[in-house]
Design an enzyme around this catalytic site. Structure first.
Site, PDB file in Angstrom:
ATOM      1  N   CYS A   4       0.780  -1.166  -0.018  1.00 29.20           N
ATOM      2  CA  CYS A   4       0.037  -0.082  -0.024  1.00 29.20           C
ATOM      3  C   CYS A   4       0.995   1.279  -0.038  1.00 29.20           C
ATOM      4  O   CYS A   4       1.989   1.143   0.286  1.00 29.20           O
ATOM      5  CB  CYS A   4      -0.947  -0.012   1.270  1.00 29.20           C
ATOM      6  SG  CYS A   4      -1.744  -1.530   1.353  1.00 29.20           S
ATOM      7  N   ARG A  29       1.810   1.957  -5.860  1.00 33.45           N
ATOM      8  CA  ARG A  29       1.673   0.721  -4.886  1.00 33.45           C
ATOM      9  C   ARG A  29       0.662   0.072  -4.582  1.00 33.45           C
ATOM     10  O   ARG A  29       0.421  -1.090  -3.858  1.00 33.45           O
ATOM     11  CB  ARG A  29       2.242   1.486  -3.525  1.00 33.45           C
ATOM     12  CG  ARG A  29       3.483   1.922  -3.591  1.00 33.45           C
ATOM     13  CD  ARG A  29       4.104   2.362  -2.284  1.00 33.45           C
ATOM     14  NE  ARG A  29       4.367   1.513  -1.078  1.00 33.45           N
ATOM     15  CZ  ARG A  29       5.439   0.749  -1.058  1.00 33.45           C
ATOM     16  NH1 ARG A  29       6.598   0.906  -1.835  1.00 33.45           N
ATOM     17  NH2 ARG A  29       5.385   0.077  -0.107  1.00 33.45           N
ATOM     18  N   TRP A 106      -4.021  -2.208  -1.563  1.00 29.51           N
ATOM     19  CA  TRP A 106      -3.873  -3.174  -2.492  1.00 29.51           C
ATOM     20  C   TRP A 106      -4.447  -4.213  -1.584  1.00 29.51           C
ATOM     21  O   TRP A 106      -4.102  -4.813  -0.733  1.00 29.51           O
ATOM     22  CB  TRP A 106      -2.430  -3.414  -2.971  1.00 29.51           C
ATOM     23  CG  TRP A 106      -2.534  -4.668  -3.905  1.00 29.51           C
ATOM     24  CD1 TRP A 106      -2.715  -4.553  -5.195  1.00 29.51           C
ATOM     25  CD2 TRP A 106      -2.363  -5.929  -3.771  1.00 29.51           C
ATOM     26  NE1 TRP A 106      -2.668  -5.697  -6.079  1.00 29.51           N
ATOM     27  CE2 TRP A 106      -2.429  -6.634  -5.138  1.00 29.51           C
ATOM     28  CE3 TRP A 106      -2.155  -6.802  -2.464  1.00 29.51           C
ATOM     29  CZ2 TRP A 106      -2.231  -8.073  -5.272  1.00 29.51           C
ATOM     30  CZ3 TRP A 106      -2.249  -8.275  -2.962  1.00 29.51           C
ATOM     31  CH2 TRP A 106      -1.992  -8.783  -4.066  1.00 29.51           C
ATOM     32  N   ASN A 132       0.383  -0.870   6.281  1.00 30.85           N
ATOM     33  CA  ASN A 132       0.671  -1.352   5.133  1.00 30.85           C
ATOM     34  C   ASN A 132       1.459  -2.826   5.735  1.00 30.85           C
ATOM     35  O   ASN A 132       1.946  -2.716   6.743  1.00 30.85           O
ATOM     36  CB  ASN A 132       1.977  -0.670   4.643  1.00 30.85           C
ATOM     37  CG  ASN A 132       2.272  -1.544   3.249  1.00 30.85           C
ATOM     38  OD1 ASN A 132       1.850  -2.464   2.621  1.00 30.85           O
ATOM     39  ND2 ASN A 132       3.261  -0.838   2.775  1.00 30.85           N
ATOM     40  N   GLY A 133       1.059  -4.128   5.330  1.00 28.02           N
ATOM     41  CA  GLY A 133       1.657  -4.998   5.791  1.00 28.02           C
ATOM     42  C   GLY A 133       0.540  -6.301   6.168  1.00 28.02           C
ATOM     43  O   GLY A 133      -0.528  -6.016   5.604  1.00 28.02           O
ATOM     44  N   GLU A 533      11.266 -13.456 -20.158  1.00 28.50           N
ATOM     45  CA  GLU A 533      10.997 -11.943 -19.617  1.00 28.50           C
ATOM     46  C   GLU A 533       9.905 -11.205 -20.574  1.00 28.50           C
ATOM     47  O   GLU A 533       9.206 -10.897 -20.092  1.00 28.50           O
ATOM     48  CB  GLU A 533      12.338 -11.069 -19.593  1.00 28.50           C
ATOM     49  CG  GLU A 533      12.091  -9.587 -19.171  1.00 28.50           C
ATOM     50  CD  GLU A 533      11.289  -9.284 -18.105  1.00 28.50           C
ATOM     51  OE1 GLU A 533      11.187 -10.017 -17.314  1.00 28.50           O
ATOM     52  OE2 GLU A 533      10.962  -7.970 -17.804  1.00 28.50           O
ATOM     53  N   LYS A 537       6.217  -9.728 -19.655  1.00 29.34           N
ATOM     54  CA  LYS A 537       5.833  -8.472 -19.863  1.00 29.34           C
ATOM     55  C   LYS A 537       4.520  -8.484 -20.646  1.00 29.34           C
ATOM     56  O   LYS A 537       3.517  -7.788 -20.272  1.00 29.34           O
ATOM     57  CB  LYS A 537       6.776  -7.879 -20.905  1.00 29.34           C
ATOM     58  CG  LYS A 537       8.063  -7.229 -20.230  1.00 29.34           C
ATOM     59  CD  LYS A 537       7.724  -6.023 -19.373  1.00 29.34           C
ATOM     60  CE  LYS A 537       8.359  -5.846 -18.075  1.00 29.34           C
ATOM     61  NZ  LYS A 537       8.518  -6.654 -16.971  1.00 29.34           N
ATOM     62  N   GLU A 540       1.630  -9.820 -18.194  1.00 29.13           N
ATOM     63  CA  GLU A 540       1.231  -8.593 -16.934  1.00 29.13           C
ATOM     64  C   GLU A 540       0.734  -7.185 -17.509  1.00 29.13           C
ATOM     65  O   GLU A 540       0.022  -6.604 -16.782  1.00 29.13           O
ATOM     66  CB  GLU A 540       2.441  -8.542 -15.889  1.00 29.13           C
ATOM     67  CG  GLU A 540       3.637  -7.668 -16.693  1.00 29.13           C
ATOM     68  CD  GLU A 540       4.718  -7.408 -15.546  1.00 29.13           C
ATOM     69  OE1 GLU A 540       4.481  -7.071 -14.339  1.00 29.13           O
ATOM     70  OE2 GLU A 540       5.780  -7.089 -15.895  1.00 29.13           O
ATOM     71  N   HIS A 556      10.071 -31.150 -27.370  1.00 32.37           N
ATOM     72  CA  HIS A 556       9.596 -32.197 -26.397  1.00 32.37           C
ATOM     73  C   HIS A 556       8.481 -31.678 -25.819  1.00 32.37           C
ATOM     74  O   HIS A 556       8.143 -32.329 -24.900  1.00 32.37           O
ATOM     75  CB  HIS A 556      10.900 -31.914 -25.175  1.00 32.37           C
ATOM     76  CG  HIS A 556      12.589 -32.239 -25.620  1.00 32.37           C
ATOM     77  ND1 HIS A 556      12.486 -33.741 -25.906  1.00 32.37           N
ATOM     78  CD2 HIS A 556      13.257 -31.632 -26.030  1.00 32.37           C
ATOM     79  CE1 HIS A 556      14.242 -33.589 -26.184  1.00 32.37           C
ATOM     80  NE2 HIS A 556      14.272 -32.281 -26.414  1.00 32.37           N
ATOM     81  N   LYS A 659       3.396  -2.432  -7.461  1.00 35.12           N
ATOM     82  CA  LYS A 659       4.566  -2.194  -7.838  1.00 35.12           C
ATOM     83  C   LYS A 659       5.598  -3.081  -6.646  1.00 35.12           C
ATOM     84  O   LYS A 659       6.575  -3.529  -7.081  1.00 35.12           O
ATOM     85  CB  LYS A 659       5.189  -0.949  -7.869  1.00 35.12           C
ATOM     86  CG  LYS A 659       6.460  -0.545  -8.169  1.00 35.12           C
ATOM     87  CD  LYS A 659       6.624  -0.912  -9.559  1.00 35.12           C
ATOM     88  CE  LYS A 659       8.411  -0.907 -10.068  1.00 35.12           C
ATOM     89  NZ  LYS A 659       8.420  -1.714 -11.394  1.00 35.12           N
TER      90      LYS A 659
HETATM   91  C1  AGP Z   1       8.185  -7.166 -13.206  1.00 32.54           C
HETATM   92  O1  AGP Z   1       7.839  -6.524 -14.334  1.00 32.54           O
HETATM   93  C2  AGP Z   1       6.843  -7.340 -12.177  1.00 32.54           C
HETATM   94  N1  AGP Z   1       6.469  -6.145 -11.961  1.00 32.54           N
HETATM   95  C3  AGP Z   1       7.301  -8.101 -10.953  1.00 32.54           C
HETATM   96  O2  AGP Z   1       7.499  -9.483 -11.447  1.00 32.54           O
HETATM   97  C4  AGP Z   1       8.766  -7.716 -10.266  1.00 32.54           C
HETATM   98  O3  AGP Z   1       9.710  -8.005 -11.020  1.00 32.54           O
HETATM   99  C5  AGP Z   1       8.846  -8.627  -9.287  1.00 32.54           C
HETATM  100  O4  AGP Z   1       7.718  -8.509  -8.212  1.00 32.54           O
HETATM  101  C6  AGP Z   1      10.108  -8.376  -8.304  1.00 32.54           C
HETATM  102  O5  AGP Z   1      10.143  -7.049  -7.725  1.00 32.54           O
HETATM  103  P1  AGP Z   1      11.256  -6.406  -6.823  1.00 32.54           P
HETATM  104  O6  AGP Z   1      12.165  -6.508  -8.117  1.00 32.54           O
HETATM  105  O7  AGP Z   1      11.112  -4.987  -6.554  1.00 32.54           O
HETATM  106  O8  AGP Z   1      11.717  -7.337  -5.735  1.00 32.54           O
END
Ligand code: AGP
Length: 664
Positions: A4, A29, A106, A132-133, A533, A537, A540, A556, A659
């Protein structure tokens, strides 16, 4: 509530606008709901709404304009009763109060509704709390409160903290008020709120950042943290609290990093820090080296587009100052001695998501340069598989935010096993570097978009620097060999910029692929993590099924997925590298093409062997094999972003994500 955004202000200016502006900068966040609580004299007005921050801003504007009370639960007033104390202005002290807290959420415990939004208030209305937490023992605390006759108004764990605080304040005021440690410069009521906070924190299990205000302590905000971010902003006649410096950087760049299990009290002119036992202590003062504009979009429609464009500079900034005149590596900031590094006989890289993919690329470079075995592990799996760690193990924890709970817990496990931990992180003052033996900061600047781009490239750079540093210290590479790779690295910002200049065809392809049901990504060697990767992308951002494979694995099983028109992105290694890899990927291209795939090929300039098998050919400058991911990842970022835009998605705040994932 994990992931959050949290903001607090104590000063002489109206708090509302400052808190809302701070929340706007933290909305990445978490954006399921938002709320504020403002104290004006003995009056506390809270306003909270489900949905994005704009919903709250509208509610606050209606309230301040004297609009009717909003949906039940959206507006709370208290001055010791249910009605606003002080004037009968509909908005009460909302617009005038100079003390305030704010929260973007969140959702975990309890859905994103008005009632579950923060702040939460005590039954008597005098205390408001944001959190937060996750309070892991909240069920027991909830039962205790209900047994005491408290009626909970929400489904959240956070609300318990508000009721517990009020109970501790009542106990303090009934008992000897001087039990609260009187702290110079803080009104005694503020000292009582701080002591009540310490008592509550000592009862909580789990990860939490808490902020609280109290109608009996106007001008005071008290915060506490355990395993969850909280940073202080030191202003002139005003002070700030936030989960991220972006919230207050428009007002001050002087920050104070708080340590584990600390309580901080801020007023307009005081910052007081104690541990949970009440012993005075101090946080680490530091200057934030980027300004408010860096956290804005800079003219781009999305932060992600800006951050993709910033990659040449981010790579250059991460390289800067880390070489000797002779072209060697200079990482004096990494507090691991030469002997520590010479003792290393095993490396584990632990990370999540994109950071994990950077670790997968790093493995190839580190093993090739140092000949030390290097494993890459998903942080969320690492400690549960009981890995073999000892004093000769180096664990590298990669994290952009420095707050990812999975990664934090993995590094804690590693340290318990006496391994050395090196953090690679992009956020100064965050938890993961603070809990590591050493840290190598990436200098990507603030990465606001949820989808990580420039952080990924700078994590690669940092990993290359660590690998070369290890090789140099252990003498497995001569100085001239290290200098040769350093020269290649120093050319990378320019090459990344060159790739960015040629992205228009990729954007056009993205618009064409917007209707695709699925996209496959294949690569070999360091191209395999790049394929993973690229798939992440796309998942997400475009909410589209995508999967990355090692190209050699297609035959395979996965090749059964290929049908007429299936888009397959192929990350082709340099023909100048291990030629056999290049030729084998050429065969894989033919295999998928023969089955109807629509091939999108990322290949080096001059590599003509792939032309007959490429429906779409994206060129990148010739580059040494191990450094190629710095270039080949960029078209995949652009492709995913464009498809998301074409699908009308919010690129910076994809659904269901946040994030910083500060929950395990
Ligand atoms: C990547 O595009 C994502 N937002 C997510 O996988 C991110 O890389 C992952 O949560 C790790 O976050 P961090 O690098 O802040 O630890």
């Amino acid at each position: 509530m994990p992931m959050c955004g949290i903001v607090g202000y104590a000063g002489t200016r109206p708090a509302l606008g400052i808190v809302l502006d701070g929340l706007r900068r933290l909305e990445y966040r978490g954006y399921d709901s938002a709320g504020v609580a403002i104290v004006d004299g003995a009056e506390l007005v809270a306003c909270k709404r489900a949905g994005k921050l704009t919903n709250l801003e509208k509610a606050v504007a209606d309230l301040a304009a004297g609009g009717a009370d909003l949906a039940a639960g959206a507006v709370d007033r208290a001055g010791g009763g249910d009605r606003a104390g002080g004037g009968d202005r509909a908005g009460g002290g909302l617009a005038t109060g100079t003390t305030g807290i704010g929260h973007t959420r969140w959702a975990t415990h309890g859905g994103p509704t008005d009632r579950n939004a923060h702040p939460h208030r005590s039954a008597d209305g005098r205390v408001a709390v944001i959190h937060n937490g996750i309070i892991e023992n909240f069920a027991a605390l909830q039962a205790e409160l209900e047994a005491a006759g408290v009626e909970l108004a929400s489904e959240t764990d956070s609300e318990c903290a508000a009721h517990l605080l009020a109970a501790e304040l009542a106990a303090l005021e009934e008992g000897a008020p001087d039990q609260a440690i009187a702290v110079s410069g803080v009104p005694s009521s503020g000292a009582a709120l701080a002591e009540a906070m310490r008592r509550v924190c000592r009862r909580l299990a789990g990860a939490f950042t808490l902020l609280a205000v109290d109608t009996a302590a106007p001008g005071v905000v008290v915060g506490a943290r355990r395993d969850s971010p909280l940073v202080v902003g030191r202003g002139e006649g005003e002070n700030y609290l936030a989960s991220d410096v972006a919230a207050f950087i428009a007002h001050t760049r002087e920050a104070v990093e708080l340590g584990q299990d600390q309580v901080v009290t801020i007023t307009a002119d005081r910052i007081q820090v104690t541990d949970f036992a009440g012993n005075p202590t101090t946080g680490r003062e530091y200057h934030v080296d980027w300004d408010a504009s860096a956290a804005e979009k800079g003219g781009y429609d999305y932060f992600m587009l800006k951050e993709i464009a910033e990659q040449p500079r981010a790579v250059a900034d991460t390289l800067r100052g880390r070489f000797t005149e002779a072209g060697g590596i200079a990482l004096d900031e990494v507090r691991l001695t030469g002997q520590d590094l010479r003792n290393v006989d095993k490396i584990f890289i632990v990370a999540c998501g994109t950071a994990y993919h950077s670790g997968l690329v790093a493995k190839y470079a580190i093993e090739h340069w140092t000949r030390i075995p290097c494993e890459v592990e998903l942080a969320s799996e690492f400690r549960y598989r009981d890995p073999v760690l000892d004093r000769s193990t180096l664990v590298v924890a990669i994290s952009q935010s420095g707050e990812t709970m999975d990664t934090l817990m993995a590094l804690r496990h590693a340290r318990e096993q006496k391994a050395r931990v090196l953090a690679i992180c992009n956020t100064n003052g965050s938890t993961i570097p603070r809990e590591s033996d050493a840290v190598l900061y990436t200098h990507a600047g603030p990465e606001i978009a949820v989808a990580s781009t420039k952080a990924f490239l700078t994590q690669l750079v940092a990993c290359y620097l660590v690998g070369l540093h290890l090789a140099q210290v252990r003498g497995v590479k001569f100085a001239d060999e290290v200098a040769a790779v350093v020269a290649q690295l120093e050319a990378m910002p320019g090459k990344v910029a060159a790739v960015l200049e040629t992205m228009e065809p990729v954007r056009a392809l993205g618009r064409e692929l917007a209707a695709a049901r699925s996209v496959l990504f294949v690569g070999r060697h360091v191209g395999y993590p790049v394929a993973l990767e690229g798939a992440l992308k796309l998942k997400e951002l475009a909410y589209m099924h995508a999967e990355g494979f090692a190209a050699g694995e297609l035959k395979h099983g996965p090749i059964a997925l290929i049908e007429e028109g299936t888009p397959v992105v192929c990350v082709v290694p340099s023909p100048a590298g291990r030629g056999v890899l290049h030729d084998k990927l050429g065969s894989n291209l033919q295999e998928v093409r023969a089955r109807g795939a629509r091939t999108i090929v990322i290949a080096e300039e001059g590599d003509d062997a792939v032309v007959p098998y490429a429906d779409h050919l994206v060129r990148v400058p010739a580059t040494p094999t191990l450094l190629a991911p710095l270039l080949t990842a960029v078209p995949l970022q652009v492709l995913a972003c464009e498809i998301a835009v074409a699908r009308g998605h919010d690129v910076d705040q994809p659904r269901n994500l946040a994030k910083s994932v500060t929950v395990e």
